[in-house]
Design a protein around this motif. Structure first.
Motif, PDB file in Angstrom:
ATOM      1  N   LEU A   6       0.764  -1.136   0.040  1.00  0.00           N
ATOM      2  CA  LEU A   6       0.004  -0.120   0.203  1.00  0.00           C
ATOM      3  C   LEU A   6       0.739   1.318  -0.029  1.00  0.00           C
ATOM      4  CD1 LEU A   6      -2.839  -0.785   2.460  1.00  0.00           C
ATOM      5  CD2 LEU A   6      -3.112  -0.363  -0.083  1.00  0.00           C
ATOM      6  N   HIS A   7       2.225   1.299   0.217  1.00  0.00           N
ATOM      7  CA  HIS A   7       2.889   2.492   0.300  1.00  0.00           C
ATOM      8  C   HIS A   7       4.357   2.402  -0.077  1.00  0.00           C
ATOM      9  CE1 HIS A   7       3.322   6.655   1.463  1.00  0.00           C
ATOM     10  NE2 HIS A   7       4.314   6.264   2.011  1.00  0.00           N
ATOM     11  N   CYS A   8       4.847   3.233  -0.785  1.00  0.00           N
ATOM     12  CA  CYS A   8       6.198   3.515  -0.949  1.00  0.00           C
ATOM     13  C   CYS A   8       6.544   4.816  -1.462  1.00  0.00           C
ATOM     14  CB  CYS A   8       6.950   2.288  -2.094  1.00  0.00           C
ATOM     15  SG  CYS A   8       6.588   2.822  -3.822  1.00  0.00           S
ATOM     16  N   ASP A   9       7.757   5.218  -1.211  1.00  0.00           N
ATOM     17  CA  ASP A   9       8.387   6.488  -1.567  1.00  0.00           C
ATOM     18  C   ASP A   9       8.934   6.657  -2.782  1.00  0.00           C
ATOM     19  OD1 ASP A   9       6.836   8.377   0.327  1.00  0.00           O
ATOM     20  OD2 ASP A   9       7.939   7.367   1.844  1.00  0.00           O
ATOM     21  N   THR A  10       8.962   5.488  -3.540  1.00  0.00           N
ATOM     22  CA  THR A  10       9.852   5.590  -4.811  1.00  0.00           C
ATOM     23  C   THR A  10       9.794   6.849  -5.637  1.00  0.00           C
ATOM     24  OG1 THR A  10       9.882   2.999  -4.569  1.00  0.00           O
ATOM     25  CG2 THR A  10      10.548   3.988  -6.534  1.00  0.00           C
ATOM     26  N   LEU A  11       8.751   7.271  -6.017  1.00  0.00           N
ATOM     27  CA  LEU A  11       8.717   8.378  -6.683  1.00  0.00           C
ATOM     28  C   LEU A  11       9.482   9.654  -6.281  1.00  0.00           C
ATOM     29  CD1 LEU A  11       4.726   8.396  -7.805  1.00  0.00           C
ATOM     30  CD2 LEU A  11       6.681   7.546  -9.098  1.00  0.00           C
ATOM     31  N   ASP A  12       9.324   9.779  -4.841  1.00  0.00           N
ATOM     32  CA  ASP A  12       9.977  11.006  -4.563  1.00  0.00           C
ATOM     33  C   ASP A  12      11.636  10.564  -4.719  1.00  0.00           C
ATOM     34  OD1 ASP A  12      10.349  13.374  -2.816  1.00  0.00           O
ATOM     35  OD2 ASP A  12      11.161  12.014  -1.241  1.00  0.00           O
ATOM     36  N   LYS A  13      12.052   9.349  -4.659  1.00  0.00           N
ATOM     37  CA  LYS A  13      13.516   8.955  -4.780  1.00  0.00           C
ATOM     38  C   LYS A  13      13.875   9.283  -6.473  1.00  0.00           C
ATOM     39  CE  LYS A  13      14.933   7.187  -1.055  1.00  0.00           C
ATOM     40  NZ  LYS A  13      16.323   7.720   0.036  1.00  0.00           N
ATOM     41  N   LEU A  14      12.975   8.934  -7.268  1.00  0.00           N
ATOM     42  CA  LEU A  14      12.840   9.301  -8.583  1.00  0.00           C
ATOM     43  C   LEU A  14      13.009  10.621  -9.181  1.00  0.00           C
ATOM     44  CD1 LEU A  14      11.284   5.947  -9.780  1.00  0.00           C
ATOM     45  CD2 LEU A  14      13.693   6.228  -9.482  1.00  0.00           C
ATOM     46  N   LYS A  15      12.494  11.595  -8.456  1.00  0.00           N
ATOM     47  CA  LYS A  15      12.238  12.798  -8.831  1.00  0.00           C
ATOM     48  C   LYS A  15      13.340  13.522  -9.633  1.00  0.00           C
ATOM     49  CE  LYS A  15      12.436  15.550  -4.854  1.00  0.00           C
ATOM     50  NZ  LYS A  15      13.020  14.601  -3.610  1.00  0.00           N
ATOM     51  N   ASN A  16      14.590  13.156  -9.267  1.00  0.00           N
ATOM     52  CA  ASN A  16      15.445  13.779 -10.017  1.00  0.00           C
ATOM     53  C   ASN A  16      16.566  12.499 -10.339  1.00  0.00           C
ATOM     54  OD1 ASN A  16      17.840  13.609  -7.825  1.00  0.00           O
ATOM     55  ND2 ASN A  16      16.265  14.638  -6.819  1.00  0.00           N
TER      56      ASN A  16
END
Length: 302
Positions: A6-16
């Motif tokens: 239900l939750h990961c913060d991968t998009l935040d890691k990939l934003k740059n």
């Protein structure tokens, strides 16, 4: 066994491009037996107003870029998409929200949720926003209810396919939401306060309310919420799962790893090792209950 997280913060890691995921990749998801992963669009609490709306839209572009570059991820909005993707060997990517400041007290921005098939809407993160207050900010009254705009959003969600996510929400906000919101309540990534007295965790009263609503709690993998230390072992996660079952019933338990958002030492080093986790669950709970924990409890909501 299928896994839905239900939750990961991968998009935040990939934003740059200079920051890469350490927990979730195509290869890790495939090896881990994933059916679906919810990717959170996270907005830092310091970003406010229309800037938060712009930030949210940029993160949608990050999600789209990730899908375009992936060989295995396919977008999904419901259980039928997930099942169809599995038939074609694809892993479903779903969108959730962590911090709804992007709505910016503008009901027109609500269309961003439905248009992109957002399934879980986290009202706040670790700071006050236009909807309400977080559970872990110092120097404020934890009994403060949702703000008026937060109450409006809770009411509007009743007529949508998007679920309210109460992870990070303060106690007073949780109670006021539970009075307005008539659908299953979801905590995408939380632990049990009775076992680890961290403000981010759910009290037994909250667990019972979530269970009675037909909702789920994604059991978090972060050691700070599981044992207060710096190491998460599988047994630490299972301890919280057992408590959730004892208090809220078998239908309440799900997985909410918080991969790529946690920095502790993990026995489950990344998504590729989730079959080791499910194997341990089977030994502890049997196959049928383990299926509920790993994916079926979430699938019934979608």
């Amino acid at each position: 066994m299928n896994i839905i997280d239900l939750h990961c913060d991968t998009l935040d890691k990939l934003k740059n491009d200079s920051t890469k995921s350490k927990h979730i990749t195509d290869e890790f998801l495939k090896a881990g037996g994933y059916a679906a992963q919810c990717f959170a669009i996270y907005t830092p609490p310091k970003i406010k107003g229309y800037k938060a709306t712009l930030y949210f839209k940029e993160q949608l572009k990050t999600f789209d870029k990730m899908l375009k570059e992936s060989h295995i991820l396919e977008t999904a909005k419901d259980r039928f998409d997930i099942e169809n993707n599995l038939k074609t060997g694809k892993i479903s990517a779903m969108i959730s929200v962590e911090n709804s400041e992007f709505l910016n007290e503008n009901i027109e921005n609500f269309s961003l949720i439905g248009n992109r098939g957002v399934r879980f809407l986290g009202f706040v993160h670790n700071g006050e926003n236009c909807l309400g207050y977080p559970c872990c900010e110092e120097n404020f009254d934890n009994m403060l209810p949702l703000k008026e705009f937060g109450k409006t959003v809770a009411e509007m969600l009743n007529g949508t396919s998007t679920y309210a996510d109460v992870s990070h929400l303060n106690y007073g906000g949780f109670l006021s939401l539970s009075e307005i919101y008539k659908k299953p309540i979801v905590a995408t990534h939380s632990g049990c306060y009775e076992l680890c007295r961290n403000k981010r965790n759910l009290t037994d009263e909250q667990i019972k309310i979530i269970g009675n609503s037909g909702g789920v709690v994604g059991t978090v993998f972060y050691s700070l919420f599981l044992n207060g230390g710096n190491i998460t072992e599988i047994d630490h996660i299972i301890r919280h799962i057992k408590h959730l079952i004892n208090v809220g019933g078998e239908e309440i338990v799900a997985i909410g790893s918080d991969f790529d958002g946690i920095d502790c030492v993990l026995q489950i080093k990344n998504a590729s090792e989730m079959q080791n986790f499910s194997g341990k669950l089977i030994k502890e709970f049997g196959y049928n209950l383990s299926e509920k924990i790993c994916y079926k409890n979430v699938l019934r909501l979608l």
